[in-house]
Design a protein around this motif. Structure first.
Motif, mmCIF file in Angstrom:
data_model
loop_
_atom_site.group_PDB
_atom_site.id
_atom_site.type_symbol
_atom_site.label_atom_id
_atom_site.label_comp_id
_atom_site.label_asym_id
_atom_site.label_seq_id
_atom_site.Cartn_x
_atom_site.Cartn_y
_atom_site.Cartn_z
ATOM 1 N N GLU A 1 -95.107 -67.481 5.453
ATOM 2 C CA GLU A 1 -93.646 -67.529 5.520
ATOM 3 C C GLU A 1 -93.227 -68.191 6.819
ATOM 4 O O GLU A 1 -93.465 -67.673 7.903
ATOM 5 C CB GLU A 1 -93.068 -66.126 5.431
ATOM 6 N N ARG B 1 -96.292 -74.621 4.986
ATOM 7 C CA ARG B 1 -95.977 -75.104 3.637
ATOM 8 C C ARG B 1 -96.884 -76.261 3.241
ATOM 9 O O ARG B 1 -97.334 -76.337 2.108
ATOM 10 C CB ARG B 1 -94.522 -75.551 3.547
ATOM 11 N N ARG C 1 -99.306 -75.994 0.052
ATOM 12 C CA ARG C 1 -99.079 -76.906 -1.074
ATOM 13 C C ARG C 1 -100.234 -77.878 -1.293
ATOM 14 O O ARG C 1 -100.589 -78.171 -2.429
ATOM 15 C CB ARG C 1 -97.835 -77.755 -0.821
ATOM 16 N N SER D 1 -92.606 -67.585 0.811
ATOM 17 C CA SER D 1 -91.227 -67.496 0.332
ATOM 18 C C SER D 1 -90.836 -68.704 -0.506
ATOM 19 O O SER D 1 -89.682 -68.867 -0.850
ATOM 20 C CB SER D 1 -90.265 -67.385 1.525
ATOM 21 N N GLU D 2 -91.775 -69.515 -0.832
ATOM 22 C CA GLU D 2 -91.464 -70.749 -1.535
ATOM 23 C C GLU D 2 -92.255 -70.827 -2.837
ATOM 24 O O GLU D 2 -93.475 -70.645 -2.844
ATOM 25 C CB GLU D 2 -91.817 -71.919 -0.616
ATOM 26 N N SER D 3 -91.576 -71.126 -3.923
ATOM 27 C CA SER D 3 -92.233 -71.124 -5.229
ATOM 28 C C SER D 3 -93.303 -72.213 -5.349
ATOM 29 O O SER D 3 -94.334 -71.992 -5.982
ATOM 30 C CB SER D 3 -91.200 -71.270 -6.349
ATOM 31 N N GLU D 4 -93.106 -73.366 -4.729
ATOM 32 C CA GLU D 4 -94.118 -74.424 -4.821
ATOM 33 C C GLU D 4 -95.411 -74.017 -4.120
ATOM 34 O O GLU D 4 -96.504 -74.263 -4.630
ATOM 35 C CB GLU D 4 -93.590 -75.727 -4.222
ATOM 36 N N SER D 5 -95.292 -73.379 -2.975
ATOM 37 C CA SER D 5 -96.481 -72.885 -2.265
ATOM 38 C C SER D 5 -97.168 -71.796 -3.076
ATOM 39 O O SER D 5 -98.396 -71.786 -3.211
ATOM 40 C CB SER D 5 -96.095 -72.343 -0.888
ATOM 41 N N THR E 1 -94.442 -63.111 -3.105
ATOM 42 C CA THR E 1 -93.351 -64.046 -2.849
ATOM 43 C C THR E 1 -92.089 -63.281 -2.485
ATOM 44 O O THR E 1 -91.725 -62.315 -3.156
ATOM 45 C CB THR E 1 -93.088 -64.927 -4.090
ATOM 46 N N PRO F 1 -86.644 -66.478 1.245
ATOM 47 C CA PRO F 1 -86.775 -67.045 2.588
ATOM 48 C C PRO F 1 -85.762 -66.455 3.566
ATOM 49 O O PRO F 1 -84.675 -66.033 3.172
ATOM 50 C CB PRO F 1 -86.530 -68.535 2.386
#
Length: 118
Positions: A6, A16, A20, A47-51, A76, A79
Motif C-alpha cells: 500500500e 505498484r 504489477r 489498495s489497487e485492483s490491478e496490483s 485489498t 486507498p
C-alpha cells in the motif's frame, strides 16, 4: 507475514510497479521471509485492483509446493494516506478497520491475530 504494497505517498509508484510487473519476485521474497520467521500464512496487502489481480494471477501460476507450506493471499483495502502504516495494515487484517492504532504494541511485538514470533 505481510508484504505491505500500500503506497499512500503522493506520486510514488515503486511498489505498484513491482506488484504489477514482477509479482513473482514479490511472492518469492514474501515466501522466503515467511520461512525465516516460520510463518505459515502470508498476505500481500494492497489498495489497487490491478496490483491485486497481478499477484493473484501469479499465485495461480505457481505449484503450491513452491510456497513451502505457506498459504499466500491478497488483502485489498481502499486507498488512503495512512492505510499503509504498519499498525493500520495489521488492524485492517485483524478487524477490517484501516486506521492506525496507538503504539505499543508494535506489529513485531503482536502481529496479525496476536501472532508473536517468540
Amino acid at each position: 507475514m505481510i508484504a505491505n504494497g500500500e503506497e499512500g505517498e503522493p506520486a510514488s509508484v515503486k511498489d505498484r510497479w513491482l506488484l504489477r510487473n514482477r509479482p513473482h519476485l514479490v511472492i518469492d521474497g514474501l515466501r522466503l521471509a515467511a520461512a525465516i520467521v516460520a510463518a505459515d500464512r502470508a498476505i500481500v496487502y494492497v489498495s489497487e485492483s490491478e496490483s491485486a489481480g497481478s499477484i493473484e494471477a501469479a499465485l495461480g501460476e505457481l505449484d503450491p509446493d513452491v510456497l513451502g507450506g505457506v498459504t499466500v493471499g491478497v488483502w485489498t483495502v481502499q486507498p488512503g494516506y495512512v492505510v499503509g502504516e504498519e499498525t493500520a495494515a495489521v488492524r485492517s487484517i485483524n478487524e477490517g478497520i484501516t486506521k492506525p492504532t496507538d503504539k505499543p504494541p508494535r506489529p513485531f511485538e503482536s502481529g496479525v491475530g496476536g501472532y508473536r514470533p517468540w
